[in-house]
Scaffold this active site. Structure first.
Site, PDB file in Angstrom:
ATOM      1  N   SER A  43      -4.466 -39.863 -12.352  1.00 16.91           N
ATOM      2  CA  SER A  43      -4.200 -39.527 -10.951  1.00 16.91           C
ATOM      3  C   SER A  43      -4.928 -38.275 -10.496  1.00 16.91           C
ATOM      4  CB  SER A  43      -2.697 -39.356 -10.738  1.00 16.91           C
ATOM      5  OG  SER A  43      -2.194 -38.344 -11.572  1.00 16.91           O
ATOM      6  N   ASP A 347       3.048 -32.136  -5.130  1.00 17.51           N
ATOM      7  CA  ASP A 347       4.247 -32.859  -5.539  1.00 17.51           C
ATOM      8  C   ASP A 347       4.679 -32.326  -6.907  1.00 17.51           C
ATOM      9  OD1 ASP A 347       2.499 -34.051  -7.342  1.00 17.51           O
ATOM     10  OD2 ASP A 347       2.382 -35.955  -6.270  1.00 17.51           O
ATOM     11  N   HIS A 350       1.013 -32.689  -9.138  1.00 20.64           N
ATOM     12  CA  HIS A 350      -0.366 -32.561  -8.651  1.00 20.64           C
ATOM     13  C   HIS A 350      -0.548 -31.329  -7.764  1.00 20.64           C
ATOM     14  CE1 HIS A 350       0.245 -36.988  -9.323  1.00 20.64           C
ATOM     15  NE2 HIS A 350      -0.794 -36.744 -10.078  1.00 20.64           N
TER      16      HIS A 350
END
Ligand code: NAG
Ligand code: NAG
Ligand code: NAG
Length: 372
Positions: A43, A347, A350
């Site tokens: 991610s 978040d 991240h």
């Protein structure tokens, strides 16, 4: 009111120069130091591949993701704006021209290498590279399997397909030149620990952290050898971040403080990565392999936030009010902070665009060796 004629004349000359400058630029762009950026990973580098994988567990295709991206829309990036690799991509474009936005528009390029599974990844757009990254992936095949992400092997398979398509667009010789000059970025490992090893007790019984790290490093080494065998010469691999200081682990296990054991284990992995990278560099001819240390700049933001204009390092900007165990933002705008530029984390895992920009600057300094 009369305006001096000279103003119009100057304006006309400027306009003519401007209009003619565009096609001239398009015909002979200044030589790029790096022709393309290819990225593999999880991610941290996914720019939208998971949007095209129906079963994928992690997607960032809803607001508030992307709300401060150039398009102000969710793209699949796990961030409010740009990823570290987007900033390094801009660096590439600004090497080509002193006027980056003008150059990229005039050349008809998208600003960023596209997600390989997206419809944008076709034709001339492939010339600037592509991203094969997929949120939930890892060095360990089992990690990608849990989250229905593109595994390391699958990313390699798509990369091989990409090479063939690139050769169709630009010819075999030119494609080989682009690929040997391209920077290949790899960013894996965080999910292997945080989304797999640390939450699966049978995996922990099977391997110690050190053994699991060695296993991941072997996968890293074989991926680098495969890339090298296919003609890649410039490879950058990111280190693990300070895993114990990410908001989600802090909330889950840390009672509000960084978990120093997890950071020590991340650095144990990073030392092995460094050692293996130097072995590979000396063994594989012509290979320029650099470990991009993201642990240090992220730790710098976490330990001295105010020196860099940040105020919050423990909580993510979104989703913090609702659940203490939140990893990703919730698909609602409520609970999103008003000042993400003061947050290191967007978040639960991240970083924000603001933090990514700081990390990218540090990586560009480290990565100069790749383009020298
Ligand atoms: C945990 O790891 C073991 C050993 O690799 C594996 O067989 C099992 O499926 C994993 N469990 C989960 C929930 O991922
Ligand atoms: C790995 O190497 C980089 C670059 O030389 C360095 O900045 C970093 O501190 C090293 N990491 C560890 C854990 O030794
Ligand atoms: C949003 O993007 C703009 C332009 O890229 C930037 O100046 C601003 O600082 C960003 N805001 C945040 C919260 O990062």
């Amino acid at each position: 009111m009369a305006k001096p004629v000279g103003t119009y004349a100057a304006l006309a000359v400027a306009l003519v120069l401007f209009v003619f400058a565009l096609p001239l630029r398009a015909q002979s762009p200044p030589a790029a130091l790096v022709p393309a950026i290819i990225s593999f990973g999880d991610s941290s580098t996914d720019v939208g591949n998971n949007n095209y994988i129906p079963a994928a567990a992690f997607k960032a295709d809803f607001p508030p993701y992307g709300r401060n991206f150039t398009t102000h829309k969710p793209t699949g990036r796990f961030c409010d704006g740009k990823l570290v690799t987007d900033f390094t991509g801009e660096c590439r474009i600004s090497y080509q021209s002193f006027r980056p936005s003008l150059a990229s528009e005039a050349l008809g390029f998208a600003s960023f290498p596209p997600a390989y599974l997206s419809p944008q990844a076709s034709g001339k757009r492939l010339l600037q590279g592509a991203s094969f990254a997929s949120a939930g992936s890892g060095y360990y095949e089992g990690t990608a399997a849990i989250y229905h992400a593109l595994s390391l092997a699958k990313q390699m398979e798509y990369y091989k397909e990409y090479r063939i398509e690139l050769a169709k667009v630009t010819g075999k010789r030119k494609a080989a030149g682009i690929l040997s000059g391209a920077v290949h970025l790899m960013s894996f490992g965080n999910g292997d620990f945080f989304q797999n090893y640390y939450i699966n007790s049978s995996l922990r019984r099977l391997y110690t952290q050190d053994e699991f790290s060695q296993l991941l490093i072997r996968r890293f080494a074989s991926f680098v050898k495969d890339l090298h065998g296919l003609g890649a010469r410039r490879i950058g691999a990111t280190s693990l971040p300070p895993v114990g200081c990410l908001p989600a682990p802090i909330n889950l296990f840390g009672h509000g403080r960084c978990i120093s054991r997890l950071n020590a284990e991340a650095q144990n992995f990073n030392r092995k990565l460094n050692a293996t990278a130097s072995q590979l560099s000396s063994k594989l001819p012509g290979l320029n392999l650099v470990v991009l240390d993201i642990f240090t700049p992220l730790m710098e933001l976490i330990t001295s936030p105010s020196e860099h204009g940040f105020a919050e390092v423990r909580k993510g900007c979104c989703g913090t009010g609702t659940s203490r165990t939140t990893v990703l933002c919730k698909p609602r705008r409520e609970g999103v902070c008003a000042n993400p530029e003061q947050y290191v984390f967007w978040d639960g895992v991240h970083p924000t665009q603001a933090a990514n920009q700081y990390i990218a600057h540090s990586l560009i300094d480290q990565g100069i060796a790749l383009i020298a």
